[in-house]
Design an enzyme around this catalytic site. Structure first.
Site, mmCIF file in Angstrom:
data_model
loop_
_atom_site.group_PDB
_atom_site.id
_atom_site.type_symbol
_atom_site.label_atom_id
_atom_site.label_comp_id
_atom_site.label_asym_id
_atom_site.label_seq_id
_atom_site.Cartn_x
_atom_site.Cartn_y
_atom_site.Cartn_z
ATOM 1 N N ALA A 32 0.961 -1.173 -0.016
ATOM 2 C CA ALA A 32 0.052 -0.057 -0.032
ATOM 3 C C ALA A 32 0.866 1.262 -0.004
ATOM 4 O O ALA A 32 0.721 2.040 0.801
ATOM 5 C CB ALA A 32 -1.060 0.069 1.224
ATOM 6 N N LEU A 33 1.809 1.240 -1.164
ATOM 7 C CA LEU A 33 2.914 2.313 -0.752
ATOM 8 C C LEU A 33 2.464 3.618 -1.222
ATOM 9 O O LEU A 33 1.289 3.859 -2.090
ATOM 10 C CB LEU A 33 3.892 1.790 -1.895
ATOM 11 C CG LEU A 33 4.584 0.363 -1.874
ATOM 12 C CD1 LEU A 33 5.328 0.252 -3.078
ATOM 13 C CD2 LEU A 33 4.982 0.140 -0.475
ATOM 14 N N ALA A 35 3.911 8.067 -0.855
ATOM 15 C CA ALA A 35 5.180 8.973 -1.024
ATOM 16 C C ALA A 35 6.318 8.682 0.110
ATOM 17 O O ALA A 35 7.306 9.041 0.144
ATOM 18 C CB ALA A 35 4.975 10.248 -1.241
ATOM 19 N N HIS A 37 6.935 5.784 1.318
ATOM 20 C CA HIS A 37 7.809 4.512 1.122
ATOM 21 C C HIS A 37 8.723 5.149 -0.029
ATOM 22 O O HIS A 37 9.907 4.604 -0.170
ATOM 23 C CB HIS A 37 6.848 3.413 0.667
ATOM 24 C CG HIS A 37 5.961 3.107 1.645
ATOM 25 N ND1 HIS A 37 4.354 3.092 1.683
ATOM 26 C CD2 HIS A 37 6.053 2.035 2.687
ATOM 27 C CE1 HIS A 37 4.075 2.501 2.574
ATOM 28 N NE2 HIS A 37 5.048 1.790 3.453
ATOM 29 N N GLY A 147 11.231 4.346 8.115
ATOM 30 C CA GLY A 147 10.699 5.736 8.082
ATOM 31 C C GLY A 147 10.599 6.092 9.697
ATOM 32 O O GLY A 147 10.428 5.326 10.549
ATOM 33 N N ASP A 150 7.492 5.692 12.036
ATOM 34 C CA ASP A 150 7.468 4.635 13.327
ATOM 35 C C ASP A 150 8.973 4.803 14.309
ATOM 36 O O ASP A 150 9.621 3.807 13.890
ATOM 37 C CB ASP A 150 7.328 3.184 12.455
ATOM 38 C CG ASP A 150 6.134 2.865 11.673
ATOM 39 O OD1 ASP A 150 5.084 3.228 12.052
ATOM 40 O OD2 ASP A 150 6.086 3.209 10.309
ATOM 41 N N SER A 186 -0.103 4.156 5.360
ATOM 42 C CA SER A 186 -0.956 3.380 4.487
ATOM 43 C C SER A 186 -2.391 3.397 5.554
ATOM 44 O O SER A 186 -3.585 3.054 4.481
ATOM 45 C CB SER A 186 -0.593 1.870 4.530
ATOM 46 O OG SER A 186 0.763 2.053 3.951
HETATM 47 O O1 PAF Z 1 6.861 -0.474 8.889
HETATM 48 C C1 PAF Z 1 6.454 -1.597 8.249
HETATM 49 O O2 PAF Z 1 5.960 -1.420 7.115
HETATM 50 C C2 PAF Z 1 6.533 -2.600 8.912
HETATM 51 O O3 PAF Z 1 6.322 -2.742 10.400
HETATM 52 C C3 PAF Z 1 7.679 -3.650 8.571
HETATM 53 C C4 PAF Z 1 8.863 -2.783 9.151
HETATM 54 C C5 PAF Z 1 7.965 -3.805 7.043
HETATM 55 C C6 PAF Z 1 7.874 -4.887 9.087
HETATM 56 O O4 PAF Z 1 6.644 -5.814 8.941
#
Ligand code: PAF
EC number: 6.3.2.1
Length: 280
Positions: A32-33, A35, A37, A147, A150, A186
């Site tokens: 579910a990318l 900007a 990502h 990112g 998180d 997302s």
């Molecule tokens: O940040 C995320 O999208 C997820 O927590 C990760 C790091 C891909 C692990 O599933």
């Protein structure tokens, strides 16, 4: 871009990069990318000649009752975005490849994973650490990008990489935001238009509190004001906390601090964080 779903094929492809002396930068995602990502991918492209992205919606980091079943899945659109961005390899293991029958190992990072989201979502960071360790062993990257949105996840991964001697350079990339300041996520697709409009209260409350603390106001009062303004905007607040940016524990004088919040609006849980400079 090669799309690979089986581990032996991934290992062959990565061995090919290594045989050619090419370093690998890796961006793990759950798809579910957006900007945010793509900013990680852009950094990865600058960091190494080969870029691998994974898409795996990791069941182990969702508690029962969380949004695993409805988590957005957009394989084709994601794949087009990654190919257009010049990604070399997309690793999309099915769940039975990631967690074959009998899988029994769990990685628990104590300390940094315990407060904040760790307290609000028990088991979440075990799931993240376990899958990221597996992804690192599968992809064997030189560099991995995450990112800063998180922020606690990044701290947990840094701790795990240090503790388990992964030879990987973990890099944090600043949060990407919509024009009004809402951090890209997302999960923002869950927000109805009126909730999306109210959601901007989250970055605003953090910004106001950070500025107040930076100019020397009482931190607890600033956090209480932030909480009250989120509640006034319709949020159910999990936490608004000022922590030491490295340990995520009590702030230490002279050390970098971070202000983090998690709150639900109309059932959608949003997280955000900002840095807090020393008082002027
Ligand atoms: O940040 C995320 O999208 C997820 O927590 C990760 C790091 C891909 C692990 O599933």
């Amino acid at each position: 871009m090669q799309t690979i779903r089986q581990l032996p094929d991934l290992r062959d492809a990565v061995s090919g990069f290594r045989a050619a002396g090419e370093r690998v930068a890796f961006v793990p995602t759950m798809g579910a990318l957006h900007a945010g990502h793509m900013a990680l991918v852009a950094e990865a492209k600058l960091a190494a000649p080969r870029v691998i992205v994974s898409i795996f919606v990791n069941p182990k980091q969702f508690a029962p009752g969380e949004d695993l079943a409805r988590y957005p899945r957009k394989e084709q659109a994601d794949s087009r975005m990654l190919a257009a961005a010049g990604v070399d390899l997309l690793w999309m293991p099915p769940v039975e490849v990631m967690y074959p029958e009998g899988h029994a190992t769990n990685i628990a990072v104590t300390g940094v994973s315990e407060p904040l989201d760790g307290a609000a979502r028990p088991g979440h960071f075990d799931g993240v650490a376990t899958v990221v360790a597996k992804l690192f062993n599968q992809v064997k990257p030189d560099i991995a990008l995450f990112g800063e949105k998180d922020f606690q996840q990044l701290a947990v991964i840094r701790r795990m990489v240090a503790d388990l001697d992964f030879d990987i350079d973990v890099r944090g990339v600043p949060t990407q935001r919509d024009d009004d300041g809402l951090a890209l996520s997302s999960r923002n697709v869950y927000l109805a238009p009126e909730d999306r409009a109210s959601a901007v209260a989250l970055p605003r409350a953090l910004g106001v509190a950070a500025r107040a603390i930076e100019k020397g106001d009482d931190a607890q009062a600033a956090l209480a004001t932030a909480r009250a303004s989120l509640e006034a905007a319709g949020f159910d607040v999990d936490y608004v906390e000022l922590v030491d940016a490295a340990s995520l524990g009590t702030p230490v004088a002279g050390q970098p601090r971070r202000l983090l919040a998690a709150a639900r609006i109309a059932g959608t849980r949003l997280i955000d964080n900002v840095s807090v400079a020393e008082p002027e």
